[in-house]
Enzyme design. Structure first.
Site, short mmCIF file in Angstrom:
data_model
loop_
_atom_site.label_atom_id
_atom_site.label_comp_id
_atom_site.label_asym_id
_atom_site.label_seq_id
_atom_site.Cartn_x
_atom_site.Cartn_y
_atom_site.Cartn_z
CE LYS A 1 0.35 8.54 -0.02
NZ LYS A 1 1.34 9.41 -0.67
NE ARG B 1 6.89 9.74 -5.72
CZ ARG B 1 6.23 9.80 -4.57
NH1 ARG B 1 6.58 9.03 -3.56
NH2 ARG B 1 5.23 10.64 -4.41
CG HIS C 1 5.35 14.80 -3.73
ND1 HIS C 1 4.48 15.25 -2.76
CD2 HIS C 1 5.86 13.63 -3.25
CE1 HIS C 1 4.47 14.38 -1.74
NE2 HIS C 1 5.29 13.40 -2.02
NE ARG D 1 0.13 16.64 -3.48
CZ ARG D 1 1.10 17.39 -3.99
NH1 ARG D 1 0.82 18.44 -4.74
NH2 ARG D 1 2.37 17.10 -3.74
CE1 TYR E 1 9.78 -20.33 16.10
CE2 TYR E 1 8.81 -18.17 15.80
CZ TYR E 1 8.73 -19.54 15.71
OH TYR E 1 7.58 -20.12 15.24
CB CYS F 1 6.12 -15.04 16.55
SG CYS F 1 7.12 -15.51 17.98
CG ASP G 1 0.45 -15.70 13.00
OD1 ASP G 1 0.04 -15.06 12.04
OD2 ASP G 1 1.08 -16.78 12.91
C1 LIG Z 1 1.32 10.78 -0.03
C2 LIG Z 1 1.32 12.03 -0.75
C3 LIG Z 1 0.97 13.25 -0.12
C4 LIG Z 1 0.71 13.36 1.36
O1 LIG Z 1 1.92 13.45 2.05
P1 LIG Z 1 1.98 13.61 3.64
O2 LIG Z 1 3.41 13.78 3.91
O3 LIG Z 1 1.42 12.34 4.19
O4 LIG Z 1 1.15 14.78 3.98
C5 LIG Z 1 0.88 14.38 -0.91
N1 LIG Z 1 1.14 14.33 -2.23
C6 LIG Z 1 1.51 13.20 -2.85
C7 LIG Z 1 1.81 13.22 -4.31
C8 LIG Z 1 1.64 12.02 -2.14
O5 LIG Z 1 2.04 10.90 -2.76
#
Ligand SMILES: *Cc1c(COP(=O)(O)O)cnc(C)c1O
Length: 401
Positions: free
Chosen positions: A49, A147, A178, A234, A278, A325, A327
């Site tokens: 992602k 979530r 998750h 994951r 700045y 800054c 850029d």
């Molecule tokens: C981003 C994400 C992951 C990966 O998490 P890491 O901590 O980067 O390994 C796994 N599952 C879901 C649902 C995520 O949003």
């Protein structure tokens, strides 16, 4: 005098390399192999992602699939479509969708989707009816992250999914959730989530679902909790070589894949007591040299305290003088023999004296995830709008750039 070239030149083809990200795909392959070995016999889904945490989703996906990953995970359907456009045929799960998301296209391109609620599952089933072929679904249970995921309606969601399977509209291949606190392995929330997940899976089995993929673990849990591997893990962060436990050294053989460099545009002498940038938050403490580097916070370099030495030059950490800054930033280089055209390293594995992702995170209070994605923020598309009370004759609806 400047003369125009007679051959047509597209200005967008002209590159002017001031700063750039280097992504070492060998490091990605190394990390993926390490994670695949850690999680076996569970499968490894590599999470790509946000353009693979700014490492380039297509290249990372190909490398990961060649190094032991069997599946890919993304947030949005657009991210999944991008992989398909590049002929990546491996299974892809996209877990973020709105009520009006193009589920029929997801089915057409063989993208697996997550269902978090009854309403959403019904929309997916409707799209499958229109598409004339079943959707492949991972049902998400709420287990303590609060979530996405079905909470109170989990048992109804699973029964409905079973019914829609019998209608030929769905195949439930996954049940998942998750973790909220996986990067603090001792947090009791982890065991609580594990227990809640185990009962959610039991509910799914009881209504007759047979998900082949039960999945819960992210990178941190993959490395610290073998009892949470189930059928698949994951992993994102660790794929990119960042240790989820930061300095705790649990995964010392991961290799950070991203390096951010820039070229020095100017070096000049500055007398003692010179206020730099700045608000003059920095003053030179001796007669010194200042180097101008064309990368700034719009490129993802956080604004930091003027006492840190996060930038590397030929193995030496260099002080950032004053505020970063939009850029540009300025370095106080002292006696270093820095010249215009030299390269400096802003962020990387540390070989050039630069801060790693973990050290930048410590310095700024940002997460390592935010440091990585900051170097190429995900594009939020622009849509110009007008005040609805605008005078007649004004363009109706959104104006596109
Ligand atoms: C981003 C994400 C992951 C990966 O998490 P890491 O901590 O980067 O390994 C796994 N599952 C879901 C649902 C995520 O949003």
């Amino acid at each position: 005098m400047l003369r125009e070239n007679t051959t047509a030149v597209d200005p967008s083809d002209q590159t002017c390399r001031l700063s750039w990200r280097e992504v070492n795909l060998e490091s990605v392959a190394h990390n993926v192999k390490l994670l695949a070995a850690r999680c076996a016999p569970a499968q490894l889904m590599v999470v790509v992602k946000a353009d693979a945490y700014s490492h380039g989703a297509v290249a990372v996906a190909r490398t990961a699939l060649g190094s032991g990953a069997t599946r890919l995970g993304v947030a949005t359907l657009d991210e999944a479509f991008e992989l398909r456009r590049h002929d990546i045929t491996a299974p892809v799960l996209a877990w973020l969708a709105a009520p009006e998301s193009p589920y029929a296209d997801a089915i057409r391109f063989d993208i697996e989707v997550a269902a978090h609620s009854i309403a959403q599952l019904e929309r997916i089933a409707q799209a499958a009816r229109r598409a004339g072929s079943p959707a492949t679904v991972h049902l998400k249970a709420e287990t303590g992250m609060w979530r996405g995921g079905a909470a109170g309606e989990w048992s109804q969601l699973t029964s409905l999914a079973r019914q829609r399977e019998e209608d030929g509209l769905l195949r439930v291949v996954g049940v998942w959730s998750h973790l909220a606190c996986a990067d603090t392995p001792d947090d009791p929330a982890n065991d609580a989530q594990l227990e809640s997940f185990t009962s959610a899976v039991r509910v799914a089995l009881d209504v007759g679902l047979r998900p082949r993929l039960r999945h819960l673990a992210n990178s941190a849990a993959t490395l610290s909790r073998p009892d949470m591997h189930f059928d698949m893990v994951r992993c994102g962060l660790a794929v990119y070589g960042v240790d989820p436990f930061e300095q705790q050294g649990r995964a010392p053989s991961l290799r950070q894949a991203m390096t951010v460099r820039a070229v020095v545009t100017q070096v000049k002498d500055a007398p003692v007591g010179t206020g730099v940038c700045y608000s003059h938050t920095y003053r030179t403490r001796s007669n010194t040299k200042l180097a101008i580097v064309p990368i700034g916070y719009a490129d993802g370099v956080p604004v930091i305290a003027g006492t840190a030495r996060p930038v590397g030059y030929r193995g030496t950490p260099v002080l950032v003088a004053g505020r970063v800054c939009m850029d540009q930033l300025v370095l106080d280089v002292g006696e270093l023999p820095m010249m215009p055209g030299d390269e400096v390293t802003i962020f990387g594995p540390g070989d050039d004296g630069e801060h790693t992702a973990a050290k930048w995170a410590e310095l700024t209070g940002l997460s390592t995830y935010a440091m990585l994605t900051g170097f190429a923020r995900r594009r939020v598309p622009i849509q110009f709008t007008r005040d609805p009370a605008a005078p007649a004759g004004a363009v109706r609806g959104p104006l596109r750039p």
